[in-house]
Write a protein that holds these residues in place. Structure first.
Motif: not given
Lengths: 348, 348, 348, 348
Positions: C91-94, C96-98, C75, C103, C100-101
């Motif tokens: 991918e709408c920020g996928a 970073g989401f998967f 992360p 980048v 854990g932040g």
């Protein structure tokens, strides 16, 4: 003589702040912010900024910024900022962590200041992408900027107008807010919420505190549940008065402004003096307390050899010489500056 | 006379810690932990614990615990703990936040101490569930516990043996570690890594500091990249020496132990004295600095009326009276205790 | 006649894949991947790629990419990629989401292909920043790229050599991997793990499936616990055979390659034909199944008026005309292409 | 003869659903839900539930539940549920992952049904803890429950009244919603939004689909930005029509109800028949399609030996014998049940 120009965070805490910390050391005080000093802090910030505020002291700038951005952006959101903003390059991904994977949408800017037109174009593009793009969620501006420049009130107003038009709240990373304020010469209110800023990370650590920043919401409604974000991030101190007292002292008798003025004056004098140093071209307007300059490599090395400390700034493209950053602080004296300039002239 | 028994976090910082903070206020010091005090701290903790350690000072217990657990558990992991552990009930979900959604797997325990048999059964169940269950990832024990009891060294060894057998590292929430240590009467090493503990949240705030806890890894390899976790959580201070110096003072001349002894003695005396107060049944063994007692509702109210402060503990099931928690600290004097007992006897 | 050139995801599933889905509809089959088809799939992919693999079918490319990156990056990590890579913009920020932040660290590239030199410079900069910068964690390459170009094997080798030197695993977003492979004319192994790729998102949805992508690990050790990541993301189907069967059919009888060849041929023919259309400049090499072209605004509008569908590509800077993207697929016939060219010539 | 009673997810897709999938395989269809079938689905669900809805098809129940809960709970929130709810024990931490670290607050219940009184007590406790406790954020109920029981409409109304009083939205995990509905004998509206349910995970996979669940918001305002959550979780299919068509077929001609009736009838008959099997005590009311029964260990083993499949349920405390779960489905015939009972009687 102080020859350390690496950062304004290598400073000690100033006397008034230390005195306040010692004075705050009573017992039997309610914990977790139920104390009197914390209550007084919110009242004092409201007075200074001439409006109702919600104030949350924390110990670091990264905490202040990342907590604030997490409050403004949903996890599927994007925060517009300068592409080399501190939040994007120096906080090890904190905004994305605190905001559950939200992303920073960086915009280029030669002097660290993004423009209203850039922002408008970027938001329009996002809207054209629909659900595939993160949702435009917030705007974050650094004031003073990472390049030691300062947004004018007009520039701020233009940027926040675009943000408001698209429903984006505005965050200001004010790690060096006092330095910017002294430069602008206006009131704290005029430099923030009257220009459309919704949340301010108000820095004190670089300008005289041990460890104190405040997240200031100009619209208390925006702060809903913020206290739970702070708690679960481990940033709610049980003995919170030790943070609050620093900020109270910082704002007392305009200490923050006199400290910042000292730092800015030193930087201005440094930049002026560098005009007499052969080959040492100043790279950016010196609006606050940072001087970016490109001396010849040999001069930079000789200054280091002479005991001066500063950072090389390799990402700054220069045609000749080597880019370095010189940071002054409230603790930088006129003698410290003259000492640097004297040596630089001698070594050049 | 101090009549506040709500928590050991309502205390002031003790004199030696305050002196250290004032002494640390020099300028030109390298930031972000590059200073000499921080280096000395790691050496000092190694000496105290008689082994190589990696030490990371932070300002709050929640930060120490949540950062440590995030280091031990993957986001798809589960951390076994007492179901009403501080990490589960008082940190607003911090472990899940820091560990990217990892979950706490609570086990029941009447006295706050879970058992090796419980742990073994729970891990076996998890394995039987395969991919549908979070991966058993770590064990977290609170020492002293949330009920003021203390795990014996044998109890610790039995628990950590089960953990080790299944490859789970062990975290100890030592917000009141000094209180437990004084009770156990063994060395810090014997109470931790020699009993299978891998990471300790070593508390100081409740026992004499302003704001200082240390995450102590007994196996430095386990600490890999931990510094980045701390940074991105906003818990790396630029002027880190102000945290390190507190912990140095805390460990100097056994200050942490003498402070804890004072607190424990006060609690023991309090519990003993309550035996003479009609109807005030002590609910748990008093191993450290907390007394859980169930006075009649009227007595509790009368004591509050008389100016004493303490928390009601509604989740503690009692057949008669009302459960309350009394916490003593390094700042609790024998007179404070006698004052309480005198009033209690009078009002009972 | 098919006049829809918006994307290769507007296609139907091809006959062989549909037949496989219907054939897989038996009862009493073990759930969650315990079925025979899923076991066969892993064996088949190993055969096709000539090495041991771990294979995880999922329904979307975003899931495949984001799960893979979360496996590779902690992360607090950063993933290097082309700044306008699909993972960064669509991918709408996928990721970073998967992750854990974590980048994405975007690098510029006029043709969608980043270079080894860029990567080396960026990693060195990160190391110079220490704990303040996210940890360099992985490299992600899109093959074929977002601009319809294809990395040569030499380009891949140079990039992955830099990654390997710094300990970064390499991910390939192969939403259009078959299209790239047909272009390269080498074996699947030579295009991936023999060139340093560690994990492949192997796309099928755009090239003949209903909804099927596979995350392929060429080093099964890298896949440790990946199944838990998939489960907790809601991407483990109970009736997983319905995904596995699609991928089996896709790889049977080189269906994936013949489908991709059809798409590529159509794109190449389209680009060639556009040479005869006045003012319609092709903007990028057509290595796969996408044609970026800048017709005059009027021609673009007239083609839309005539019933053709395609996306305008406003972020692509063109001096004259308007940038549009034409995508062909396995379902694009020679007649479809001729139809488009005929109309374009007529309207130009 | 089908001897697999492990779960209703080992079933094939039913004929009507397969036919719909085949029929949906046209080309040139707008992607990402812009198709006609997806539009019709929303209209159809609105009709079935007699109110305005927002409907989001996804492929798995874990995705449906975790996305819904992330929409209802902030990352610093807690979701009340039965302590052994599917979301708590079988989804590998998905809710905490999707909701950014939010936690599940489990309440005990012998039959899987929590009560309004329990919920009220738990919320009050949370409020007394203030910022240290996660914020009470939502209530999640499983209908039919994990123990095959069904909340009555009165029980639902009592629970949701408490939730509403404290501002908590209510989620229903309806993986087996059709089974519950058939049992209740009321309309879909009466079983959901008229009883205070705000969001329903409407399951189809266990009751006749390949892979289809729908997140149904009864208040479209609650669904704001939900589409971005789905996208960034990788759960937005490019060829979404292949999901939508399954759900359309599922709701057509009351297929979902007739399938569920078949499953429930089989379970009821199974439970009745077990009354004649010596020592096989049924442990829970059989309201839907699951039978929990505690045969002697030898009988369980003999049935397995005879080719029957079912899960042992070790967490279910039984005084004698071994707890096992038998699940029937739409594909379970009267003959399958008789076959089981005949063997059981014979072996007992």
């Amino acid at each position: 003589m102080n020859r350390n120009f690496t950062s304004d965070n290598v400073t000690p805490a100033c006397a008034a702040v230390m005195a306040a910390v010692n004075a705050a050391n009573a017992g039997g005080v309610p914990s977790y912010g139920g104390d009197e000093l914390t209550a007084r802090l919110e009242a004092r910030v409201a007075e200074v900024f001439e409006t109702t505020v919600s104030v949350y002291p924390v110990a670091t700038g990264t905490a202040a910024n990342a907590l604030a951005l997490a409050q403004l952006s949903p996890p599927y959101g994007g925060v517009y900022c300068y592409e080399a903003a501190h939040i994007a390059t120096d906080e090890c991904g904190a905004p994305g962590f605190f905001a559950g994977g939200a992303v920073l949408l960086g915009l280029p800017a030669a002097d660290g200041k993004i423009t209203a037109a850039q922002l408008a174009t970027a938001i329009e593009h996002a809207h054209s992408m629909g659900v595939h793009h993160v949702k435009p969620a917030a705007l974050s501006l650094t004031q003073a900027t990472e390049w030691g420049t300062v947004y004018s009130c007009a520039e701020l107003a233009a940027l926040t107008a675009v943000a408001e038009q698209h429903g984006l709240p505005v965050h200001m990373d004010g790690a060096r807010f006092a330095n910017a304020l002294v430069r602008l010469g206006c009131s704290p209110a005029e430099a923030t919420w009257k220009r459309g800023v919704d949340v301010l990370s108000l820095g004190a650590t670089k300008n005289g505190a041990l460890c104190a920043e405040a997240v200031v919401f100009f619209d208390p409604a925006l702060a809903e549940n913020f206290e739970r974000r702070r708690k679960r991030a481990g940033h709610l101190w049980s003995k919170l008065r030790f943070l609050s007292c620093q900020l109270l002292a910082y704002l007392e008798d305009d200490l923050w402004l006199s400290n910042a003025r000292q730092a800015n004056t030193a930087a201005t004098r440094l930049a002026e003096g560098l005009a007499d140093v052969a080959g040492a071209r100043v790279l950016q307007p010196v609006d606050a307390n940072e001087v970016f300059v490109a001396p010849p490599e040999k001069l930079a090395a000789d200054l280091e050899e002479a005991g001066f400390h500063f950072y090389r700034w390799p990402l700054c493209p220069v045609e000749e010489g080597v880019a370095v950053r010189l940071v002054t602080s409230y603790a930088t004296t006129a003698e410290d500056v003259e000492d640097f300039l004297r040596e630089a002239r001698k070594l050049a």
